[in-house]
Write an enzyme that holds these catalytic residues in place. Structure first.
Site, PDB file in Angstrom:
ATOM      1  N   SER A 152      -7.146   5.684   3.733  1.00 18.56           N
ATOM      2  CA  SER A 152      -7.176   4.751   2.599  1.00 18.56           C
ATOM      3  C   SER A 152      -7.559   3.354   3.078  1.00 18.56           C
ATOM      4  O   SER A 152      -8.309   2.632   2.408  1.00 18.56           O
ATOM      5  CB  SER A 152      -5.804   4.685   1.922  1.00 18.56           C
ATOM      6  N   LYS A 160       5.208   3.710   8.473  1.00 19.10           N
ATOM      7  CA  LYS A 160       4.015   4.551   8.601  1.00 19.10           C
ATOM      8  C   LYS A 160       2.765   3.682   8.628  1.00 19.10           C
ATOM      9  O   LYS A 160       1.896   3.841   9.475  1.00 19.10           O
ATOM     10  CB  LYS A 160       3.955   5.513   7.405  1.00 19.10           C
ATOM     11  N   GLY A 182      -2.959   8.210  -4.498  1.00 16.01           N
ATOM     12  CA  GLY A 182      -2.302   9.380  -5.087  1.00 16.01           C
ATOM     13  C   GLY A 182      -1.074   9.822  -4.308  1.00 16.01           C
ATOM     14  O   GLY A 182      -0.779   9.309  -3.238  1.00 16.01           O
ATOM     15  N   ASP A 183      -0.369  10.747  -4.862  1.00 11.85           N
ATOM     16  CA  ASP A 183       0.757  11.427  -4.213  1.00 11.85           C
ATOM     17  C   ASP A 183       0.995  12.675  -5.066  1.00 11.85           C
ATOM     18  O   ASP A 183       0.099  13.107  -5.806  1.00 11.85           O
ATOM     19  CB  ASP A 183       1.996  10.519  -4.148  1.00 11.85           C
ATOM     20  N   LYS A 211       0.858  -1.191   0.000  1.00  9.01           N
ATOM     21  CA  LYS A 211       0.000   0.000   0.000  1.00  9.01           C
ATOM     22  C   LYS A 211       0.890   1.235   0.000  1.00  9.01           C
ATOM     23  O   LYS A 211       1.814   1.346   0.807  1.00  9.01           O
ATOM     24  CB  LYS A 211      -0.874   0.008   1.274  1.00  9.01           C
ATOM     25  N   THR A 252      -4.866  13.640   4.710  1.00  8.19           N
ATOM     26  CA  THR A 252      -3.451  13.833   5.054  1.00  8.19           C
ATOM     27  C   THR A 252      -3.251  15.213   5.691  1.00  8.19           C
ATOM     28  O   THR A 252      -2.589  15.346   6.729  1.00  8.19           O
ATOM     29  CB  THR A 252      -2.562  13.664   3.810  1.00  8.19           C
ATOM     30  N   ASN A 292      -2.641  18.856  -2.530  1.00  7.72           N
ATOM     31  CA  ASN A 292      -3.641  18.162  -1.723  1.00  7.72           C
ATOM     32  C   ASN A 292      -3.379  18.298  -0.223  1.00  7.72           C
ATOM     33  O   ASN A 292      -4.268  18.669   0.545  1.00  7.72           O
ATOM     34  CB  ASN A 292      -3.663  16.685  -2.143  1.00  7.72           C
ATOM     35  N   LYS A 319       5.517   2.000  -2.940  1.00 13.18           N
ATOM     36  CA  LYS A 319       5.404   3.320  -3.560  1.00 13.18           C
ATOM     37  C   LYS A 319       5.673   3.157  -5.040  1.00 13.18           C
ATOM     38  O   LYS A 319       6.359   2.217  -5.454  1.00 13.18           O
ATOM     39  CB  LYS A 319       6.418   4.291  -2.956  1.00 13.18           C
ATOM     40  N   GLN A 370       7.068   4.081   3.970  1.00 11.03           N
ATOM     41  CA  GLN A 370       5.674   3.657   3.993  1.00 11.03           C
ATOM     42  C   GLN A 370       5.476   2.409   4.860  1.00 11.03           C
ATOM     43  O   GLN A 370       4.421   2.240   5.472  1.00 11.03           O
ATOM     44  CB  GLN A 370       5.216   3.397   2.554  1.00 11.03           C
TER      45      GLN A 370
HETATM   46  P1  NDP Z   1       0.411  17.630  -4.836  1.00 13.10           P
HETATM   47  O1  NDP Z   1       0.937  17.264  -6.160  1.00 13.10           O
HETATM   48  O2  NDP Z   1      -1.056  17.769  -4.638  1.00 13.10           O
HETATM   49  O3  NDP Z   1       1.081  18.999  -4.358  1.00 13.10           O
HETATM   50  C1  NDP Z   1       2.475  19.125  -4.248  1.00 13.10           C
HETATM   51  C2  NDP Z   1       2.794  20.566  -3.884  1.00 13.10           C
HETATM   52  O4  NDP Z   1       4.177  20.648  -3.540  1.00 13.10           O
HETATM   53  C3  NDP Z   1       2.573  21.529  -5.033  1.00 13.10           C
HETATM   54  O5  NDP Z   1       2.227  22.793  -4.515  1.00 13.10           O
HETATM   55  C4  NDP Z   1       3.961  21.563  -5.694  1.00 13.10           C
HETATM   56  O6  NDP Z   1       4.241  22.751  -6.433  1.00 13.10           O
HETATM   57  C5  NDP Z   1       4.853  21.481  -4.474  1.00 13.10           C
HETATM   58  N1  NDP Z   1       6.137  20.881  -4.863  1.00 13.10           N
HETATM   59  C6  NDP Z   1       6.328  19.641  -5.379  1.00 13.10           C
HETATM   60  N2  NDP Z   1       7.618  19.436  -5.643  1.00 13.10           N
HETATM   61  C7  NDP Z   1       8.247  20.583  -5.284  1.00 13.10           C
HETATM   62  C8  NDP Z   1       9.589  20.992  -5.287  1.00 13.10           C
HETATM   63  N3  NDP Z   1      10.556  20.187  -5.740  1.00 13.10           N
HETATM   64  N4  NDP Z   1       9.879  22.239  -4.826  1.00 13.10           N
HETATM   65  C9  NDP Z   1       8.898  23.065  -4.371  1.00 13.10           C
HETATM   66  N5  NDP Z   1       7.605  22.722  -4.333  1.00 13.10           N
HETATM   67  C10 NDP Z   1       7.289  21.499  -4.774  1.00 13.10           C
HETATM   68  O7  NDP Z   1       1.020  16.546  -3.812  1.00 13.10           O
HETATM   69  P2  NDP Z   1       0.515  16.146  -2.355  1.00 13.10           P
HETATM   70  O8  NDP Z   1      -0.027  17.343  -1.658  1.00 13.10           O
HETATM   71  O9  NDP Z   1      -0.323  14.933  -2.484  1.00 13.10           O
HETATM   72  O10 NDP Z   1       1.884  15.686  -1.665  1.00 13.10           O
HETATM   73  C11 NDP Z   1       2.731  16.601  -0.954  1.00 13.10           C
HETATM   74  C12 NDP Z   1       3.641  15.814  -0.030  1.00 13.10           C
HETATM   75  O11 NDP Z   1       2.861  15.063   0.906  1.00 13.10           O
HETATM   76  C13 NDP Z   1       4.554  14.792  -0.717  1.00 13.10           C
HETATM   77  O12 NDP Z   1       5.770  14.704   0.007  1.00 13.10           O
HETATM   78  C14 NDP Z   1       3.780  13.499  -0.536  1.00 13.10           C
HETATM   79  O13 NDP Z   1       4.626  12.364  -0.610  1.00 13.10           O
HETATM   80  C15 NDP Z   1       3.228  13.695   0.853  1.00 13.10           C
HETATM   81  N6  NDP Z   1       2.085  12.859   1.202  1.00 13.10           N
HETATM   82  C16 NDP Z   1       0.932  12.918   0.460  1.00 13.10           C
HETATM   83  C17 NDP Z   1      -0.151  12.137   0.818  1.00 13.10           C
HETATM   84  C18 NDP Z   1      -1.465  12.265   0.131  1.00 13.10           C
HETATM   85  O14 NDP Z   1      -2.437  11.685   0.630  1.00 13.10           O
HETATM   86  N7  NDP Z   1      -1.593  12.990  -0.963  1.00 13.10           N
HETATM   87  C19 NDP Z   1      -0.070  11.169   1.933  1.00 13.10           C
HETATM   88  C20 NDP Z   1       1.158  11.267   2.705  1.00 13.10           C
HETATM   89  C21 NDP Z   1       2.186  12.056   2.312  1.00 13.10           C
HETATM   90  P3  NDP Z   1       4.353  22.692  -8.046  1.00 13.10           P
HETATM   91  O15 NDP Z   1       2.944  22.495  -8.509  1.00 13.10           O
HETATM   92  O16 NDP Z   1       4.952  23.996  -8.413  1.00 13.10           O
HETATM   93  O17 NDP Z   1       5.236  21.515  -8.359  1.00 13.10           O
END
Ligand code: NDP
Length: 452
Positions: free
Chosen positions: A384, A121, A172-173, A97, A217, A248, A133, A118
């Site tokens: 999830s 977690k 998603g991620d 997962k 999250t 997200n 992943k 993961q």
């Molecule tokens: P999204 O794609 O929805 O959003 C990612 C955000 O982070 C965007 O604003 C993006 O900006 C920014 N970002 C990504 N890469 C970079 C970078 N290299 N430098 C600066 N800004 C960056 O992803 P999520 O919100 O789903 O995920 C965010 C984090 O949370 C990740 O680390 C993910 O692994 C973690 N996570 C997510 C979960 C989930 O349920 N979605 C669960 C647990 C952890 P831009 O659009 O400009 O790239």
């Protein structure tokens, strides 16, 4: 990564040496393994049976690594080729997962670090789920819906054979939200001729998705911050909260912080950050990011109380609570020192491994409450697992019931991490506590199931 890794205790040093020799060009994976080994060394020392059974040696090697070609045709008719990954790290506690990430920075090291994290977690959530992943170096930015669909269909045309509700359940991620999950699920259903709801989580609520999964999250990271503050007799009310990212996790962390009476003042993307002392307007942020897919500077253009700071990170803004919610290694030691100088009380990691080792050390030395992603962002995967339960029983729980359940799970995770840290003489060290509590569950299951 900007910091060098410290020496490890003898009980785990050999394992780390093997990991670095076997995975030489994988700095993020090495960093994630190093942190866990550092935390669990005292557990290994207390449990010789774990060493006898080669628990740690087996745990750092994924059960299966899948890499594949993803060919697709863009709107101009040109053939494009990306690389797809799925790292099935551990299935000892349940089906694999973990999310899928679509971002140009994706490589084997990043997917392995995320898959490794993961495992612990997911164990920490107390639900029966293993660790995995996946993703691709595909960049969804600026692509049309039709291009995203063709890419997702090609990606799933290969990956489907490795998935299934009892085998491996993605979510998603970064770069994979509701739109992508729809296309991926649709292709799986077509190829397999099965409407197997439980093979993907984060689905739309109209077709098998769970209430609160989208928000989970971000909400969970705020609940975790609240739990940590409670231990110090503090609450979120009136606190200034600095959030990075505007995806997200960030959006729903900001939304929940506001609901609980805090004032979230920053949001960012890869172009810079906005600061809004009146509190981030969640509706405007959602409109810009979820509907228009605009850059964050547009927020300041439409909101008089906000200003945009180009090519900078939000950690220079003084806040009481910081929630890094963008990506790995986005908060380094200098950022941590800036936060400390601004009087930060707590950091709850919404993203996976957003703080460098130097940042974590600086924050902990300054007695800042520090909730690592493994614990603080586990609300997403925990919800999830609730989605999987609802799919299996063909039930649908209400939003309020699901949020209440999420809150209880986060409180349990906080309690498990807090308790494990105390048992191993590291009171208040949530990094050690989360790693130890997750590891204990995984190690005992591995011991029981034999050398496989
Ligand atoms: P999204 O794609 O929805 O959003 C990612 C955000 O982070 C965007 O604003 C993006 O900006 C920014 N970002 C990504 N890469 C970079 C970078 N290299 N430098 C600066 N800004 C960056 O992803 P999520 O919100 O789903 O995920 C965010 C984090 O949370 C990740 O680390 C993910 O692994 C973690 N996570 C997510 C979960 C989930 O349920 N979605 C669960 C647990 C952890 P831009 O659009 O400009 O790239």
């Amino acid at each position: 990564m900007t910091d060098t890794l410290t020496a490890l205790p003898a009980s785990v040093a050999d394992v780390f040496e093997t990991v670095t020799a076997r995975n030489p060009h994988e700095p993020e994976f090495q960093q994630a393994v190093h942190e866990v080994l550092h935390s669990i060394a005292p557990v290994v020392e207390r449990h010789p049976e774990f060493s006898d059974a080669g628990i740690v040696e087996r745990l750092v090697e994924p059960e299966r690594q899948i890499m594949f070609r993803v060919p697709w045709v863009d709107d101009a008719g040109q053939v494009r080729v990306n690389r797809g990954y799925r790292i099935q790290f551990s299935s000892v506690l349940g089906p694999y997962k973990g999310g899928l990430r679509f971002h140009p920075s994706v490589n084997l090291s990043i997917i392995k670090f995320l898959g490794f994290e993961q495992i612990f977690k997911n164990a920490l959530t107390g639900q029966g789920i293993g660790g995995a992943k996946g993703g691709s170096d595909f960049d969804p930015h600026g692509r049309s819906d039709a291009e995203i669909m063709r890419f997702c269909q090609s990606f799933m045309s290969e990956l489907y054979r490795h998935l299934g509700e009892h085998t491996d359940v993605p979510a998603g991620d970064i770069g994979v939200g509701g739109r992508e999950i729809g296309f991926l699920f649709g292709q799986y259903r077509k190829i397999t001729n099965r409407h197997e709801s439980g093979m993907f989580t984060g689905k739309g609520v109209q077709w098998g998705g769970a209430e609160v999964r989208t928000e989970a999250t971000g909400y969970g990271a705020v609940f975790f911050a609240e739990e940590m503050l409670r231990v110090r007799g503090e609450s979120l009310a009136g606190k200034r909260v600095g959030v990075s990212g505007s995806g997200n996790v960030a959006i729903y962390a900001i939304a929940k912080a506001r609901q609980l009476g805090a004032v979230p003042v920053t949001a960012s993307d890869s172009s810079g950050y906005v600061v809004d002392d009146d509190g981030i307007d969640v509706d405007l942020l959602r409109q810009l990011k979820e509907v228009e897919r605009a850059r964050i500077s547009e927020y300041a253009a439409r909101r008089p109380s906000a200003r945009f700071v180009e090519r900078a990170r939000p950690w220079e803004v003084a806040v009481d609570i910081a929630i890094p919610a963008a990506t790995q290694n986005e908060l380094d030691e200098d950022d941590a020192r800036a936060l400390i100088a601004g009087g930060v009380l707590a950091v709850a990691e919404g993203a996976n491994m957003p703080s460098t080792p130097g940042a974590v050390a600086a924050l902990q030395e300054a007695s800042v409450l520090f909730g690592p992603g493994k614990a603080a962002n586990a609300g997403g995967v925990a919800t999830s697992a609730l989605e999987m339960s609802q799919n299996a029983s063909r039930q649908r729980w209400s939003f309020d019931d699901s949020e209440q359940k999420l809150r209880e799970i986060i409180a349990d995770i906080h309690g498990a991490a807090f308790d494990a840290a105390g048992r191993y003489g590291r009171p208040g060290d949530y990094v050690a506590g989360a790693n130890i509590a997750g590891f204990e569950r995984v190690a005992h299951a591995m011991l029981a199931q034999g050398v496989i």
